[in-house]
Design an enzyme around this catalytic site. Structure first.
Site, PDB file in Angstrom:
ATOM      1  CG  ASP A  55      -7.490   3.299  -1.174  1.00  0.00           C
ATOM      2  OD1 ASP A  55      -7.498   2.356  -0.985  1.00  0.00           O
ATOM      3  OD2 ASP A  55      -7.076   4.360  -0.092  1.00  0.00           O
ATOM      4  CE  LYS A  87      -4.257   0.819  -0.211  1.00  0.00           C
ATOM      5  NZ  LYS A  87      -5.407  -0.068  -0.106  1.00  0.00           N
TER       6      LYS A  87
HETATM    7  O1  2IT Z   1      -8.157  -1.894  -0.791  1.00  0.00           O
HETATM    8  C1  2IT Z   1      -8.249  -2.211  -1.664  1.00  0.00           C
HETATM    9  O2  2IT Z   1      -8.136  -3.336  -2.417  1.00  0.00           O
HETATM   10  C2  2IT Z   1      -7.872  -1.084  -3.735  1.00  0.00           C
HETATM   11  N1  2IT Z   1      -7.299   0.103  -3.059  1.00  0.00           N
HETATM   12  C3  2IT Z   1      -7.176  -1.758  -4.949  1.00  0.00           C
HETATM   13  C4  2IT Z   1      -6.176  -2.512  -4.774  1.00  0.00           C
HETATM   14  C5  2IT Z   1      -5.601  -2.937  -6.067  1.00  0.00           C
HETATM   15  O3  2IT Z   1      -4.589  -3.095  -6.349  1.00  0.00           O
HETATM   16  O4  2IT Z   1      -6.237  -2.996  -7.303  1.00  0.00           O
END
Ligand code: 2IT
Length: 477
Positions: A196, A156
């Site tokens: 996100d 993240k």
């Molecule tokens: O919280 C999540 O799963 C997302 N923001 C999507 C993450 C992604 O790599 O598609």
């Protein structure tokens, strides 16, 4: 009979602080101490990271029993290793605003765990972003991605940059500055970011553009891309769609269906939009959306052009929902309040972490709500979750319910790697299958002796087992 952890049979007695009259009590006491000790140790090391400690505490308490059934996990110190990210990158992001002033933000990428595949997870651009939030999100992402059964590790990232009130050019310059620092840590088989909160198709486009400029490579290094340059059909809708597929599975365990039900949704961004579209398509009536300013209640239902209007609201960059009530007279705006006070059949958190607390949960229970699904990450506080479980409500956590977003990112990665693109129907079919399979896993690990399905336990144990086994198989390093 009380649960007896197998590995405790070999634990030396001095690991227990007190003498107990029976071995069973003695053993139980020891196992509880161990997990709590790990959490306490973590709190000592990271005293200012409440969201992170909250996420870890929930998972560790859920997996405690299975952990002690596998002494090999303890021997390899799987939990001690799992609760620390592989690495955290922090960097300065400097850019010039429209007035010519120099601005500096903090940039991060938490490469949490790659035991199952390349680091994978979104970028959050919001003023509230800090390491506690990104570590909790990376931790959750690791188990969520494991639940999808696709080869993705967890990561993240983001920045305390807020796109709110920024011009298109300012957002572009910020994204370019952010990628200029991060690009050499990314790669389609290394680390694959996505969107996100505050990062949608527009931002992914700018980030991808700069990545290409720097590397001269056109790879699937980001997901959530535009359809014209490697994006996947259904990706924008996927988090919401997947959430509704999951919720319908939950309802089916009680012989119910979403058709004809009323739904309260929080948020008004990409996730809320996808959820409103699918809920409406499945015959439900969505009656609320919310923003940081409050929520709107529309008893006529938020469907059709009203759902499209959510995108307009989002694009305005103001981060408020009040204009909805000005545009549609059937709606009432409740400033500074949350939608959970409305009497509905289903509540779907689609905004952010800890957006539904114990008090909200009590309202929800008093209102006779049938089902609560977290489509946001860690949308409910521990107090709320405890109440839902105590009342045997249909409740499922974000890492299961919202996994459709990252699962479809995984499908985007597959399409990019094969240089192909699937039809919307193909992607949607795979998404449905993945959500169905995550639900099955939750039932397998979460069904209690009285038949109640504890989805928190189910999701945490299933995700944990996959990550733990993958770590174990790859040795100590
Ligand atoms: O919280 C999540 O799963 C997302 N923001 C999507 C993450 C992604 O790599 O598609």
């Amino acid at each position: 009979m009380a649960f007896i952890p197998k590995n405790m049979l070999t634990l030396p007695s001095e690991t227990c602080n007190e003498a107990h009259s029976t071995i069973v009590i003695n053993q139980k006491k020891c196992s509880v101490m161990k997990i709590d000790e790990i959490i306490q140790d973590l709190e000592r090391k990271h005293p200012n990271e409440p969201e992170y400690i909250q996420a870890v505490t929930e998972v560790l308490h859920s997996v405690e029993e299975v952990y002690y059934q596998h002494p090999e996990f303890e021997k390899a110190k799987i939990i001690e290793r799992m609760v620390e990210p592989d690495r955290i990158l922090t960097f300065r992001v400097t850019w010039v605003d429209d007035k010519g002033e120099v601005q500096t933000n903090l940039g991060y990428r938490v490469q949490y765990n790659n035991a199952i595949g390349p680091y994978k997870g979104g970028l959050r651009f919001h003023a509230s972003v800090n390491l506690s939030i990104l570590k909790f999100l990376g931790f959750e992402q690791t188990f969520k991605n494991a639940l999808t059964s696709l080869p993705m590790g967890g990561g993240k990232g983001g920045s305390d940059f807020s796109p709110r009130g920024k011009s298109q050019n300012e957002i572009m310059r910020f994204c370019q500055a952010y990628m200029t620092e991060l690009w050499h840590n990314l790669g389609p088989d290394t680390d694959v970011p996505a969107g996100d909160i505050g990062v949608g198709g527009r931002e992914v486009g700018y980030l991808m553009g700069m990545y290409k400029k720097l590397t001269r490579e056109c790879t699937g290094v980001m997901t959530g891309k535009g359809l014209d340059f490697g994006g996947s059909l259904i990706r924008p809708e996927a988090t919401g769609y997947g959430g509704l597929y999951f919720v319908n599975q939950m309802l089916a365990t009680r012989g119910l269906d979403i058709s004809g039900k009323t739904v309260a949704i929080s948020g008004f961004g990409n996730v809320a939009w996808g959820a409103a579209l699918k809920a409406t398509e499945l015959g439900a009536k969505v009656v609320t959306i919310s923003g940081p300013d409050g929520y709107v209640y529309d008893p006529d239902g938020i469907s059709g052009e009203k759902i499209d209007y959510m995108l307009e609201l989002r694009d305005s960059g103001d981060d408020i929902v009040e204009p909805y009530a000005e545009k549609y007279p059937s709606a009432t705006f409740y400033p500074g309040r949350r939608p959970w006070e409305q009497k509905v059949d289903i509540c779907l958190c689609c905004a952010t972490q800890n957006e539904l607390d114990g008090e909200d949960a009590q309202h929800i229970i008093d209102n006779g709500v049938i089902c609560v699904g977290e489509i946001s990450n860690m949308g409910c506080t521990p107090e709320a979750i405890e109440l839902f479980i105590e009342h045997k409500m249909l409740y499922a956590p974000g890492k299961a319910v919202n996994a459709g977003g990252v699962a479809t990112s995984g499908l985007e990665m597959s399409q990019n790697a094969c240089h192909i693109s699937w039809s919307a129907a193909e992607v949607d079919k795979k998404l449905q299958y993945i959500m169905y399979s995550i639900h099955e896993q939750c039932v397998k690990y979460g069904r209690q002796p009285d038949g109640y399905i504890n989805y928190v336990k189910g999701a945490n144990i299933s995700g944990f087992m996959k990550v733990a086994n993958a770590m174990l198989a790859q040795g100590i390093y």
